[in-house]
Write an enzyme that holds these catalytic residues in place. Structure first.
Site, mmCIF file in Angstrom:
data_model
loop_
_atom_site.group_PDB
_atom_site.id
_atom_site.type_symbol
_atom_site.label_atom_id
_atom_site.label_comp_id
_atom_site.label_asym_id
_atom_site.label_seq_id
_atom_site.Cartn_x
_atom_site.Cartn_y
_atom_site.Cartn_z
ATOM 1 N N ASP A 171 0.867 -1.182 0.000
ATOM 2 C CA ASP A 171 0.000 0.000 0.000
ATOM 3 C C ASP A 171 0.902 1.229 0.000
ATOM 4 O OD1 ASP A 171 -1.921 -1.929 0.441
ATOM 5 O OD2 ASP A 171 -2.812 -0.960 2.190
ATOM 6 N N SER A 184 8.120 4.927 5.050
ATOM 7 C CA SER A 184 9.276 4.284 4.425
ATOM 8 C C SER A 184 9.031 4.140 2.932
ATOM 9 C CB SER A 184 9.530 2.918 5.076
ATOM 10 O OG SER A 184 9.665 3.038 6.475
#
Length: 299
Positions: A109, A249
């Site tokens: 995602d 991240s």
């Protein structure tokens, strides 16, 4: 503030207090003077210890409320710490892994941008020039991907932080490149070449349908832990590769020339500086093989 688009074509401006703070930090000389301690591995380790503690679990309800997270997508669990919650697993059926072999799928995602690797092995992200060699610390390996694509999947703090392999195949050992921990927010990329400075880890996947794919995980500010699973040499499409600990991240895929054609909407948005919202397992491209292209063996 930056622009994102969903797969239905809706474009939105994304802006938050966090975005404003990072723009001040990275966009001004005074802010950049404060960066050194914030991006150090030591701070990331210390923050990780705090967020692994039982006391940190008190933050979970506020985070769910603040980020509007729908917990129906996730397994029911009693979380021992904030990081335990952050690494939560999806419930069965919450994501559909596209199984059509000719379709290239998203490993996570995220907000996705795709960039063409030019003949000199360079590509540009938000006005910052990169070379594949500086990203991988290997000129020989970089040459293998000349003319291909770099796929940058930016995970925000409220995203699901586990990621998968995109195809069946044979995988190499992981290689880790030590570095610092800049945020992966677009504000940072305007000031620093974050993807070649941050700590990162990668493997090569000799895939069934798309040639050899390089998959890299990039740590970020307060998210230094890249927790990849130990596997055998053979992996499957949709198999979990690992997860990040707390923070936003990035997962990066690099594909060879003539192997994968990105979906048209994603290419158009990327050229305009707009990130496309994608979900784990959904189609983001398709097989595109030129007979002249050669695969290469894993190390």
């Amino acid at each position: 503030m930056h622009l994102t688009a969903d797969r239905k074509g809706k474009i939105e401006k994304e802006s938050s207090v966090q975005d404003w703070f990072l723009e001040q930090l990275y966009g001004h000389k005074a802010g950049r003077m404060l960066l050194k301690p914030l991006i150090s591995p030591a701070l990331s380790v210390s923050a990780g210890k705090v967020l692994d503690s039982r006391l940190s679990a008190i933050l979970i309800p506020f985070f769910i409320w603040r980020c509007h997270i729908d917990m129906k997508d996730f397994e029911l669990a009693a979380y021992a710490s904030y990081n335990d919650f952050f690494k939560r697993k999806l419930a069965d059926g919450a994501r559909i892994i596209e199984q059509t072999g000719n379709y290239f799928i998203s490993p996570c995602d995220s907000r996705l941008s795709v960039y063409k690797i030019e003949k000199d092995c360079e590509f540009t992200v938000k006005h910052t020039r990169y070379t594949v060699q500086s990203l991988l610390k290997s000129g020989k390996l970089a040459e293998k991907f000349k003319g291909g694509y770099v796929w940058i999947f930016r995970l925000c703090v409220d995203d699901y932080h586990r990621y998968i392999y995109t195809d069946n195949g044979t995988v190499s050992k992981n290689r880790r490149i030590k570095g610092v921990f800049h945020t992966v927010n677009p504000a940072a990329n305007e000031a620093y070449p974050i993807y070649k400075e941050n700590t990162r880890e990668y493997c090569l996947l000799k895939s069934e349908h798309f040639g050899t794919i390089l998959q890299m995980e990039v740590g970020a500010m307060l998210a230094g832990r890249i927790e990849n699973r130990k596997t055998g040499r053979t992996v499957c499409r949709g198999q979990e590769r690992g997860n990040f600990a707390f923070g936003g991240s990035t997962v990066i895929l690099i594909t060879q020339k003539g192997r994968v054609l990105p979906d048209g909407d994603i290419l158009r948005y990327s050229k305009s500086g707009i990130e496309t919202k994608v979900r784990t397992g959904e189609k983001i491209g398709k097989k595109w093989i030129k007979k002249s292209e050669q695969d290469f063996d894993l190390p």
